[in-house]
Scaffold this motif. Structure first.
Motif, PDB file in Angstrom:
ATOM      1  N   UNK A  11       0.704  -1.491  -0.301  1.00 10.18           N
ATOM      2  CA  UNK A  11      -0.321  -0.025  -0.172  1.00 10.18           C
ATOM      3  C   UNK A  11       0.893   1.255   0.297  1.00 10.18           C
ATOM      4  N   UNK A  12       0.234   2.263  -1.394  1.00  7.85           N
ATOM      5  CA  UNK A  12       1.613   3.402  -0.999  1.00  7.85           C
ATOM      6  C   UNK A  12       0.602   4.952  -1.202  1.00  7.85           C
ATOM      7  N   UNK A  13       1.194   5.848  -1.044  1.00  4.97           N
ATOM      8  CA  UNK A  13       0.365   7.000  -1.321  1.00  4.97           C
ATOM      9  C   UNK A  13       0.532   7.161  -3.009  1.00  4.97           C
ATOM     10  N   UNK A  14      -0.512   7.934  -3.481  1.00  2.71           N
ATOM     11  CA  UNK A  14      -0.963   8.729  -4.254  1.00  2.71           C
ATOM     12  C   UNK A  14       1.276   9.365  -4.609  1.00  2.71           C
ATOM     13  N   UNK A  15       1.862   9.450  -5.352  1.00  5.64           N
ATOM     14  CA  UNK A  15       3.182   9.959  -6.064  1.00  5.64           C
ATOM     15  C   UNK A  15       4.506   8.832  -5.444  1.00  5.64           C
ATOM     16  N   UNK A  16       3.735   7.818  -4.791  1.00  2.57           N
ATOM     17  CA  UNK A  16       4.945   7.322  -4.169  1.00  2.57           C
ATOM     18  C   UNK A  16       5.198   6.125  -5.099  1.00  2.57           C
ATOM     19  N   UNK A  17       6.506   5.796  -4.351  1.00  2.00           N
ATOM     20  CA  UNK A  17       7.216   3.977  -5.242  1.00  2.00           C
ATOM     21  C   UNK A  17       7.194   2.986  -4.459  1.00  2.00           C
ATOM     22  N   UNK A  18       6.893   2.519  -5.681  1.00  2.00           N
ATOM     23  CA  UNK A  18       7.129   0.973  -4.876  1.00  2.00           C
ATOM     24  C   UNK A  18       8.201   0.345  -6.061  1.00  2.00           C
ATOM     25  N   UNK A  19       8.917  -0.995  -5.656  1.00  2.00           N
ATOM     26  CA  UNK A  19       9.672  -1.776  -6.720  1.00  2.00           C
ATOM     27  C   UNK A  19       9.359  -3.585  -6.405  1.00  2.00           C
ATOM     28  N   UNK A  20       8.975  -3.639  -7.148  1.00  2.00           N
ATOM     29  CA  UNK A  20       8.757  -5.013  -7.665  1.00  2.00           C
ATOM     30  C   UNK A  20       9.641  -6.326  -7.810  1.00  2.00           C
ATOM     31  N   UNK A  21       9.915  -7.010  -7.441  1.00  2.00           N
ATOM     32  CA  UNK A  21      11.082  -7.827  -7.610  1.00  2.00           C
ATOM     33  C   UNK A  21      10.336  -9.090  -8.260  1.00  2.00           C
ATOM     34  N   UNK A  22      10.753 -10.389  -9.027  1.00  2.00           N
ATOM     35  CA  UNK A  22      10.293 -11.586  -9.597  1.00  2.00           C
ATOM     36  C   UNK A  22      11.591 -12.741  -9.966  1.00  2.00           C
ATOM     37  N   UNK A  23      11.697 -13.055  -9.151  1.00  3.21           N
ATOM     38  CA  UNK A  23      12.925 -14.000  -8.913  1.00  3.21           C
ATOM     39  C   UNK A  23      11.855 -16.056  -9.748  1.00  3.21           C
ATOM     40  N   UNK A  24      12.785 -15.961 -10.411  1.00  2.00           N
ATOM     41  CA  UNK A  24      12.541 -17.006 -11.446  1.00  2.00           C
ATOM     42  C   UNK A  24      13.307 -18.361 -11.511  1.00  2.00           C
ATOM     43  N   UNK A  25      12.911 -19.038 -11.296  1.00  2.21           N
ATOM     44  CA  UNK A  25      13.371 -20.754 -11.611  1.00  2.21           C
ATOM     45  C   UNK A  25      14.924 -21.037 -12.851  1.00  2.21           C
ATOM     46  N   UNK A  26      16.148 -21.025 -11.887  1.00  4.61           N
ATOM     47  CA  UNK A  26      16.880 -21.260 -13.026  1.00  4.61           C
ATOM     48  C   UNK A  26      17.017 -22.552 -13.885  1.00  4.61           C
ATOM     49  N   UNK A  27      15.673 -23.513 -13.223  1.00  6.51           N
ATOM     50  CA  UNK A  27      15.296 -23.770 -14.688  1.00  6.51           C
ATOM     51  C   UNK A  27      15.405 -23.836 -16.175  1.00  6.51           C
ATOM     52  N   UNK A  28      14.694 -23.388 -15.699  1.00 10.35           N
ATOM     53  CA  UNK A  28      14.560 -22.140 -17.350  1.00 10.35           C
ATOM     54  C   UNK A  28      15.539 -21.106 -18.285  1.00 10.35           C
ATOM     55  N   UNK A  29      15.216 -22.221 -19.118  1.00 13.30           N
ATOM     56  CA  UNK A  29      16.979 -21.588 -20.491  1.00 13.30           C
ATOM     57  C   UNK A  29      15.254 -20.855 -21.274  1.00 13.30           C
ATOM     58  N   UNK A  30      16.961 -21.087 -22.298  1.00 19.79           N
ATOM     59  CA  UNK A  30      15.837 -19.565 -23.289  1.00 19.79           C
ATOM     60  C   UNK A  30      15.064 -18.657 -23.158  1.00 19.79           C
ATOM     61  N   UNK A  31      15.089 -17.731 -22.160  1.00 23.31           N
ATOM     62  CA  UNK A  31      14.359 -16.702 -22.376  1.00 23.31           C
ATOM     63  C   UNK A  31      13.835 -16.048 -23.400  1.00 23.31           C
ATOM     64  N   UNK A  32      12.875 -15.551 -23.645  1.00 28.33           N
ATOM     65  CA  UNK A  32      12.652 -14.507 -24.579  1.00 28.33           C
ATOM     66  C   UNK A  32      12.745 -13.899 -24.492  1.00 28.33           C
TER      67      UNK A  32
END
Length: 119
Positions: A11-32
């Motif tokens: 939850x953030x107020x208007x004008x604020x910032x957030x940073x989303x992270x996504x960690x993906x499995x090392x099993x995935x290769x040939x990422x497009x």
């Protein structure tokens, strides 16, 4: 088996910032592509930002100049930096990777993280 895990919503107020992270499995290769999508109640899931394997990025018009997608291949992560947030950015945000574990160019999705922007 969970292949992608998001974090960083909240939850953030208007004008604020957030940073989303996504960690993906090392099993995935040939990422497009690596991307962020969002879905708010009553609306279809929409593309927010995407980075392709060569490094080119694309953004939805509604977030251009405010959001930045980036990646860290060494840590199998990518990010969405969201600045100048608006109430209309409120949605569940999903990360997506198109790549290969067994089936070529398969779509992998995270479970989603809620972003709420208050006015």
């Amino acid at each position: 088996q969970v292949q992608l895990v998001e974090s960083g919503g909240g939850l953030v107020q208007a004008g604020g910032s957030l940073r989303l992270s996504c960690e993906y499995s090392a099993r995935i290769y040939s990422i497009r592509t690596m991307g962020w999508f969002r879905q708010s109640p009553g609306k279809q899931r929409e593309l927010v930002a995407v980075i392709v394997s060569g490094g080119t990025t694309n953004y939805a018009d509604s977030v251009k100049g405010r959001f930045t997608i980036s990646r860290d291949g060494a840590q199998n992560k990518f990010y969405l930096q969201m600045n100048s947030l608006k109430p209309e950015d409120t949605a569940i945000y999903y990360c997506n990777v198109v790549g290969t574990i067994v089936i070529p160019n398969e779509n992998y999705w995270g479970e989603g993280t809620q972003v709420t922007v208050s006015s």
